[in-house]
Design a protein around this motif. Sequence first.
Motif, mmCIF file in Angstrom:
data_model
loop_
_atom_site.group_PDB
_atom_site.id
_atom_site.type_symbol
_atom_site.label_atom_id
_atom_site.label_comp_id
_atom_site.label_asym_id
_atom_site.label_seq_id
_atom_site.Cartn_x
_atom_site.Cartn_y
_atom_site.Cartn_z
ATOM 1 N N TRP C 199 3.821 11.669 11.170
ATOM 2 C CA TRP C 199 3.699 10.470 12.114
ATOM 3 C C TRP C 199 4.982 10.018 12.527
ATOM 4 C CZ3 TRP C 199 2.360 10.371 6.913
ATOM 5 C CH2 TRP C 199 3.454 9.440 6.257
ATOM 6 N N ALA C 201 8.235 7.582 13.298
ATOM 7 C CA ALA C 201 8.588 6.123 12.627
ATOM 8 C C ALA C 201 10.118 5.994 13.201
ATOM 9 C CB ALA C 201 8.749 6.140 11.167
ATOM 10 N N GLN C 364 0.189 8.559 5.622
ATOM 11 C CA GLN C 364 0.352 7.347 6.689
ATOM 12 C C GLN C 364 -0.366 5.853 6.225
ATOM 13 O OE1 GLN C 364 -0.518 8.150 10.666
ATOM 14 N NE2 GLN C 364 0.758 6.785 11.427
ATOM 15 N N GLU C 369 3.449 3.796 0.965
ATOM 16 C CA GLU C 369 3.974 4.312 2.189
ATOM 17 C C GLU C 369 4.064 3.192 3.194
ATOM 18 O OE1 GLU C 369 5.890 7.586 2.700
ATOM 19 O OE2 GLU C 369 3.845 8.619 2.991
ATOM 20 N N GLN C 370 3.043 2.541 3.286
ATOM 21 C CA GLN C 370 3.259 1.440 4.503
ATOM 22 C C GLN C 370 4.251 0.461 4.136
ATOM 23 O OE1 GLN C 370 -0.631 -0.793 4.291
ATOM 24 N NE2 GLN C 370 -1.865 1.070 4.104
ATOM 25 N N PHE C 373 7.842 2.231 4.869
ATOM 26 C CA PHE C 373 8.185 2.147 6.179
ATOM 27 C C PHE C 373 8.293 1.002 6.807
ATOM 28 C CE2 PHE C 373 7.068 6.863 5.741
ATOM 29 C CZ PHE C 373 8.248 7.189 6.796
ATOM 30 N N GLU C 374 7.709 -0.098 6.405
ATOM 31 C CA GLU C 374 7.645 -1.277 7.092
ATOM 32 C C GLU C 374 9.486 -1.740 6.707
ATOM 33 O OE1 GLU C 374 5.609 -2.822 9.003
ATOM 34 O OE2 GLU C 374 6.861 -4.484 9.582
ATOM 35 N N SER F 89 3.646 -4.587 4.666
ATOM 36 C CA SER F 89 3.389 -3.785 6.088
ATOM 37 C C SER F 89 2.599 -4.770 6.989
ATOM 38 C CB SER F 89 2.651 -2.772 5.828
ATOM 39 O OG SER F 89 1.552 -2.712 5.204
ATOM 40 N N HIS F 167 4.477 3.952 12.656
ATOM 41 C CA HIS F 167 5.243 4.054 11.329
ATOM 42 C C HIS F 167 4.354 3.928 10.033
ATOM 43 C CE1 HIS F 167 5.149 -0.129 11.627
ATOM 44 N NE2 HIS F 167 5.495 -0.364 10.480
ATOM 45 N N ASN F 168 3.328 3.357 10.349
ATOM 46 C CA ASN F 168 2.190 3.551 9.299
ATOM 47 C C ASN F 168 0.792 2.999 9.703
ATOM 48 O OD1 ASN F 168 1.944 0.466 9.716
ATOM 49 N ND2 ASN F 168 3.270 -0.053 8.150
ATOM 50 N N SER F 170 -1.512 0.520 8.516
ATOM 51 C CA SER F 170 -1.876 -0.488 7.445
ATOM 52 C C SER F 170 -2.737 -1.416 8.259
ATOM 53 C CB SER F 170 -0.474 -1.442 7.365
ATOM 54 O OG SER F 170 -0.023 -1.829 8.902
#
Lengths: 438, 438, 438, 173, 173, 173
Positions: C199, C201, C364, C369-370, C373-374, F89, F167-168, F170
């Motif tokens: 993905w 980012a 993803q 992971e969430q 990346f945030e 997130s 980017h995710n 969530s």
Amino acid sequence: MAMPGVSAGVEQMLREMREGVPEGRVPARIFNDREIYELELERVFGKAWCFLAHESEIPRPGDYVTRYIGNNNIIVARDEKGEIHAHLNMCRHRGNMMCKSEMGNASHFRCSYHGWVYKNSGELIGVPYFNEAYERKLQRKDWGLVKVRIDSYGGLIFGTLDPDAESLADYLGGFQFYLDIYLKQGLGGSEVHGPPDHWVAETDWKICAENFSGDGYHTPVAHQFGFHLGYFASSGATHSKGWAVHIPGKGHGIGLGHTPGMPPFFGYPDELVKQMHESLSPGQLELFSKTRTAVGNVFPNLSFLIQPLSLEPGDPGVRFCTMRLYHPVGPGRMEMWSWCLVPKDAPQEYKEAAYKAYTLAFGQAGTFEQDDFENWIKVTKMTGSTLARGVDFPYIQGLDREPLKDFPGPGYAVEPYVTEDNFRNLWSTWVRYMMEGE
Amino acid sequence: MAMPGVSAGVEQMLREMREGVPEGRVPARIFNDREIYELELERVFGKAWCFLAHESEIPRPGDYVTRYIGNNNIIVARDEKGEIHAHLNMCRHRGNMMCKSEMGNASHFRCSYHGWVYKNSGELIGVPYFNEAYERKLQRKDWGLVKVRIDSYGGLIFGTLDPDAESLADYLGGFQFYLDIYLKQGLGGSEVHGPPDHWVAETDWKICAENFSGDGYHTPVAHQFGFHLGYFASSGATHSKGWAVHIPGKGHGIGLGHTPGMPPFFGYPDELVKQMHESLSPGQLELFSKTRTAVGNVFPNLSFLIQPLSLEPGDPGVRFCTMRLYHPVGPGRMEMWSWCLVPKDAPQEYKEAAYKAYTLAFGQAGTFEQDDFENWIKVTKMTGSTLARGVDFPYIQGLDREPLKDFPGPGYAVEPYVTEDNFRNLWSTWVRYMMEGE
Amino acid sequence: MAMPGVSAGVEQMLREMREGVPEGRVPARIFNDREIYELELERVFGKAWCFLAHESEIPRPGDYVTRYIGNNNIIVARDEKGEIHAHLNMCRHRGNMMCKSEMGNASHFRCSYHGWVYKNSGELIGVPYFNEAYERKLQRKDWGLVKVRIDSYGGLIFGTLDPDAESLADYLGGFQFYLDIYLKQGLGGSEVHGPPDHWVAETDWKICAENFSGDGYHTPVAHQFGFHLGYFASSGATHSKGWAVHIPGKGHGIGLGHTPGMPPFFGYPDELVKQMHESLSPGQLELFSKTRTAVGNVFPNLSFLIQPLSLEPGDPGVRFCTMRLYHPVGPGRMEMWSWCLVPKDAPQEYKEAAYKAYTLAFGQAGTFEQDDFENWIKVTKMTGSTLARGVDFPYIQGLDREPLKDFPGPGYAVEPYVTEDNFRNLWSTWVRYMMEGE
Amino acid sequence: MALRIPLVAPEIRDSIRDFLYLESLALDERRFRDWLSAFAEDARYEIPVRVTREKLAEWELSPTSRIFDDTKQTLEFRVERLETDFAWSEQPPSRTRHYITNVLVEPTDKADEFRVHSNCLVYRSRGDEPNPSIFSAQRKDLLRRAGDSWQIVHRWAAIDQSLINAHNLSIFI
Amino acid sequence: MALRIPLVAPEIRDSIRDFLYLESLALDERRFRDWLSAFAEDARYEIPVRVTREKLAEWELSPTSRIFDDTKQTLEFRVERLETDFAWSEQPPSRTRHYITNVLVEPTDKADEFRVHSNCLVYRSRGDEPNPSIFSAQRKDLLRRAGDSWQIVHRWAAIDQSLINAHNLSIFI
Amino acid sequence: MALRIPLVAPEIRDSIRDFLYLESLALDERRFRDWLSAFAEDARYEIPVRVTREKLAEWELSPTSRIFDDTKQTLEFRVERLETDFAWSEQPPSRTRHYITNVLVEPTDKADEFRVHSNCLVYRSRGDEPNPSIFSAQRKDLLRRAGDSWQIVHRWAAIDQSLINAHNLSIFI
Ligand code: FES
Ligand code: FES
Ligand code: FES
Ligand SMILES: [Fe+3]
Ligand SMILES: [Fe+3]
Ligand SMILES: [Fe+3]
């Protein structure tokens, strides 16, 4: 001689502009150019006093909003003692964003990456594993949030990234006299009606700044529907009437449109007018009472407008006040931030009526705003083309007019309302910033 | 020695390219590079004759279309006297866009920002508040729309941003002989069937320009389905047959594909063929009658194609003519403009059949077009990578072939159809423009 | 002295960084800057050994995958003899993309533009109209696909664009010892569970690379929910425990987190643990058996993580292994590629359980992971602003600690797990690459 | 169970859904007078300003700020304007398409009025700009029976962005 | 009132709506032969070229220019092509999703034919390109009863852009 | 004819369609516990990894790789997390809107279970980012009757991208 980090082409253009503005010439290219944009971030938004927030947006201790100066996201917070602080919204440990909301209330900010904690006044007070990881060697006092210098006038909080900038009072240089028309609506002064609405536009911020420095010239055409349908208390025949004032060397300018035969302060409720006889000085009263439209800009990118809007064709209408910020986000690209300012001490029904009038005329769906932006994105598009790079625009209106004697307010004042004196001052100020230090 | 405003890397690449093209080498990098793109806007599209419109698109007085040269939006208008004018579509007052439509009819253009009014021939004739604001001091004659020099051949209107450019006739330099196959279909000549369809593609315009300069080499593979299913009147075995011609030093090139055993002008209605015996010269007749495919490009970015398409597998099919413009809008990014040209004096049913064949083969949903663009976006993607910067492509086909003696048309003509002579001429012309003045 | 093709500002920043890293300072600007990005493509990704694929992704002859090094798309193919080759995925004729899929099986690649054919080992073997168009003059052997030098360790295929790069073994420089924890799970070693998910980012790849070089510091905060809800077998009180190791001058680093009181290799099935007593060396066994979390990065952008995840609050959980690649695609922009590695010889139900745990934590939609990346997109956003350009981040953890004596593995090893030694090594290596040759 | 709301008779649900489709067709075909006629005399048309707030903030939709804060009278002001030749923001006109989905109809305590939930994705393209604006909104309307059709008493639409990616909102949602 | 069109029996409306869903499912699953079978022998498939014009221009959809101007025979030409291994524009294939909303069904003067309005948002993704193409179109179809199902006699779809943001249209709308 | 699938009684189709709308409303209003209650105890929630492959490849949706590979228990794990103050997130929360279209309901061999096809376009906006993420997915659900409502036994959603532009993930689809 060469300006460091500036291409020969842009330097040449700026030099010619510095010569050209006093003679009424401004190059099209400044309105859509990547290099100009990047230079502005450093030389205009890195130096000038830039608007951050209105005090009424953070009334209580702990209240904060996040705003921008150039591309820097800034926390503006009121601490527990009621004092206001501004800091770069970036953790000093690895650069995470501290406050991810547009507004809120917090005494402390905790970073979501490694947990550093700062007071809303910026001091670093919490560092996880201070013993195990840092062996107590990190000097907390050296790692507070990056402070931004602030000062305020009439509820407007400004910040500057330049520690050596002159004081805000000197920066405004007398423009305060005119700002009062927006900020001292009634005894309680003005407050925001609510959070601003904001949106993105493929527009250069300077086009808006010029327009609000007093472009009465565009109104009968760009907003022709208002004249045509009778929703705006002016007429083509008399629309040029009024005054234009600017603060030489500072870049600030205001246009004061006058409609012959209209009652003083028309569009305001009587009791508010009564209050203004106390909140304003005699000179202000004399001038503002005759003003239908007050459209002004504080260099670089903060504007205000007071104007009536009629809901019934032909009636004088309701007066509303909007404050707007043009936040640059790319070459020929900006964010528009639009607030409605209402008189704190006005009757609630007037506040509501003024707000309704504001939304109908300004804000993203406002009928006046819509047309302005449609024009502005097109100006931006066209000025970005290679042929436009060779083109100057004419700025000769009022070039050899004399300023008014014994005008009630400070600065350089001329008649009529429709003229380009304010713009020449805006552009000579802008080019001075852009060529700073050379 | 250094080229002003050009990085050392690009200058080096251009110098090597100038040496390399005659030896059959072209650097991959030119097909996707920001600096090359920006240089092209100035040096190619700022200097060459660029296609604007076909006269049949603006038949009546007042008709206009808006087009582009480089990133400049241009109004092409027919005035009341029937004369055609081209101007930058930008108001001289503050740069607003004058015509916001792709086409229309107007004798005057009124700006939507402050109301300046221009005749469709470019003169400024209306300025609001000329007395109040300008004190009558603005010289209207100095502030007309920015004029673009134009000239035309066979209905094609070209414009150039370079006042010192050679004449269009000299610029075409004999290529007119070959353009007639597209422009003189029958006695009435050719006309557009309707407005072009246009779309955006992540493709460098030069890839298309090369392809249409006579890339017969790609057809049996890129359009293999057509051969495979019998919808295209050629075969792999004989596909290389035909001729390639270019105008040395001018960059224009055309490929003329020939299918042995096909009747002259097959795919045209008989009466049209009869007309062409009058509209074309003997030399043209001799050559064009043997031509199955005529695929040509006028430097820099205007192409044409005549080709038959079969609706029933195996039958010779219907001949259609398309005109296309590759409008650069960014590094490796373009707008494709695609027209269908039909013979003015052909029977309506043939025009309809030709147009249907065109939409089935070209235009955004055309089955040939689809595959071309799929390949072209991939070429663009790959040539933008760092490894590709070191790579040259081979352009050696026909490197030591002799031009044909007593060929009926002007220029440098070779056999067979499948060769790269035209491309070498295209690239040596392009690199000369890019290095202009050094 | 000046670095060719580098602006004065960036050169100055790199020089200061080279001085600053050993003292614990890294400039914020490197995490979001166009010039840095472009320089990295050339100086880091053009020089280093970069991960391409795991051998288990192309098990059979003819299998291929397409991957990236910098912005170069690379075909990694296994030929008929089982040998692996890597080539730029670009046709040498005009630059078309050869393989348009992420994976497949083919003995030959045929170009869809003009039909050149290459063997999956890169040789050009088919050229249409070789006689008619090329007169047999094209030297096929000179026009094979552009070869990329490769080498592998433990199933990991790496490639480098630098023909003069040191060997992969020297490049890894002992880090192989630690990679084995990921690659030698059991006797059969590790294999991919399936294709990676990937993905885009708005994150700088280096932020991820640093984090996975052993940032145990962020876990209790960035992944606080896991601690809070009992899904992660560590506690704030003891989380700093463990070791950090890096290979000086190479940039590789790994963090080994230890939870006191947990059984050796907890989270693995017993029979797999038994196998590891054969697959690992005594020194590896001693270290890895005590390891809860193994989080490591191979310079520049390949990372691994082994960690347990509990599906029932409080239980030790199931151990999973992920491999990840941070592929730069723009300033502050990347593609994340995430694989799950499973032990080839583990029971199927364990593989499934490990994969489920992986998807719940990483990939993803992974809950760990969430949150990473945030945070990372916010770091990227903030470090791109003008004020951030003046800011250094502190990297002083463990600055004057001594390396551990008689540590079982190679490299520079320290205690505790939470420290910044690895990061200083990462950044001093990075800046050396960036200043290469000056 | 929270996934059940009292739903109404199929004919009513379908008739209301068709009415919403007809309303958006009028907008997309720029029949603004027809569109106006879909509103009751006492109608309100509201689009609140959305603010990015933390998860548990008391509000995300400003209780005081609005993008649209219209009555039928002010909607008519807007339509009247669009009918002039000087509504530059719609000259040339936007090309809009309203995608109405997830229509759920709830009864209210008034027998002839219904609360209607819908999702509204608005596609808007202008001039030769290749990138359209796409607006996503949650709508909660109050509809009143009017003969064998319906009238909008209250149109409430919340746009799913706090920073809106369009230079103006010269269209309706 | 202009917001009322004569609507048809619920069963017909629902059956037609389901038919349109089945048709788009065939497209999105690339069952192009199934999709062809949705068209009558005398079917036309048309996508006009859209031009940016001033508000009151006589037309915005060109009366002469088309992006698609197909009969069932030429649609079959296209499908036959997609079935070869040389349809490069769809190799690898586009991933499409057709979002069909706002379906309104009108009777015509023929008892077995109906005019069907729908909005069609097409999402299309290719390769590893992270930005999809999104096409918005107004559709006006003429459907004819065929046994207990339907056939498309005329598919008319107008894309809501004048400059289309895609390198080709190798898909169907 | 391939464009006909055995469809079910209108009441069932409509009730299932309304259920899907109610489910997505719960998601868009962030009532995650309500949303969980839409799933059966034995439910599975799957989003496969999509790979760009040639036209005739044996698969495009990986038989082994998944983005989501959840049971009701792991969905609860995710919801529980979202209820903490540390789900960064979603702090501030995403603004999502699920556009559910093209709902087709097929009977299965179990009288109380139905196979439901739908298209799901998810609009997601975060913070002051002007560009939303737009996800397109094909969904195939297995629904089971639960009293006078429904439960999701299997949610299968395939995202129409191989390289996902966010980017995710969530959020839920
Ligand atoms: S970035 Fe804030 S604590 Fe590390
Ligand atoms: S910009 Fe055209 S009149 Fe001012
Ligand atoms: S580009 Fe591959 S054969 Fe021409
Ligand atoms: Fe205005
Ligand atoms: Fe072609
Ligand atoms: Fe993490």
